[in-house]
Design an enzyme around this catalytic site. Sequence first.
Site, PDB file in Angstrom:
ATOM      1  N   HIS A  82      -8.246  16.559  -7.658  1.00  0.00           N
ATOM      2  CA  HIS A  82      -9.003  17.089  -8.316  1.00  0.00           C
ATOM      3  C   HIS A  82      -8.183  18.105  -9.282  1.00  0.00           C
ATOM      4  O   HIS A  82      -6.779  18.432  -8.310  1.00  0.00           O
ATOM      5  CB  HIS A  82      -9.301  18.385  -7.814  1.00  0.00           C
ATOM      6  CG  HIS A  82      -9.454  19.110  -6.447  1.00  0.00           C
ATOM      7  ND1 HIS A  82      -8.801  20.150  -6.825  1.00  0.00           N
ATOM      8  CD2 HIS A  82      -8.918  19.035  -5.252  1.00  0.00           C
ATOM      9  CE1 HIS A  82      -7.669  20.565  -5.891  1.00  0.00           C
ATOM     10  NE2 HIS A  82      -8.440  20.183  -4.684  1.00  0.00           N
ATOM     11  N   HIS A 110       2.708   5.270 -13.309  1.00  0.00           N
ATOM     12  CA  HIS A 110       1.631   4.030 -12.510  1.00  0.00           C
ATOM     13  C   HIS A 110       1.917   4.241 -11.078  1.00  0.00           C
ATOM     14  O   HIS A 110       2.725   5.012 -10.001  1.00  0.00           O
ATOM     15  CB  HIS A 110       2.561   2.852 -12.126  1.00  0.00           C
ATOM     16  CG  HIS A 110       2.391   1.664 -11.067  1.00  0.00           C
ATOM     17  ND1 HIS A 110       2.606   0.313 -11.322  1.00  0.00           N
ATOM     18  CD2 HIS A 110       1.298   1.661 -10.980  1.00  0.00           C
ATOM     19  CE1 HIS A 110       1.974  -0.462 -10.247  1.00  0.00           C
ATOM     20  NE2 HIS A 110       1.493   0.408 -10.282  1.00  0.00           N
TER      21      HIS A 110
END
Length: 202
Positions: A126, A135
Amino acid sequence: MLLYGGSGHAKVVLDCLQAQRVVVTGIFDDNPNLKQLLHVPVIGAYRAETRADEPLVIAIGDNGIRRRVAGLVRHSFGRAVHPSALVSGLETQVGVGTVIFHQAVVQASTKIGNHCIVNTAAVVEHDCTVADFVHVSPHATLCGGVTVGEGTHIGAGATVIPGIRIGRWCVVGAGSVVVRDLPDLAVAVGVPAKVIRERDEE
């Protein structure tokens, strides 16, 4: 959908799209000897006028190359999210060109930038902010409230503890645990991760 790039990474992107029942009609690649990839035709070097109405995903794992290609492409960009991935619908944003692979998790109030890779079983918790061309490698975990700068590569199995800020174009080594903020261009490895050198910007 079209792909740009016909390497091994493209195979996984292709599988991801096919799992979504998205038909990939062709792959752009500069290698004249490459004629098909997993039964999908390779249609040659990129041309803006070729199937210009179809969206495209850049299927290249290298962050710097992906950024350069994104600046050349004139097609609109699609996204690929594997059906087994969990992407929260609560204030979560996923940018264009981004690919979220098998069993990855992206939690609430998270922002994923353009042309990112959230790889197999990676977790983005979150309130994270992940900039463009990042990446996040397989089984890496970004705990809550982490910020990752443009072009950074988080290695396989790495963990970033809550609230950490990682700069632009960094590399975090596989299996590392990041417990302190990292400056731009840092290469950090180990448990806890330590900066071992500075890299060149792509």
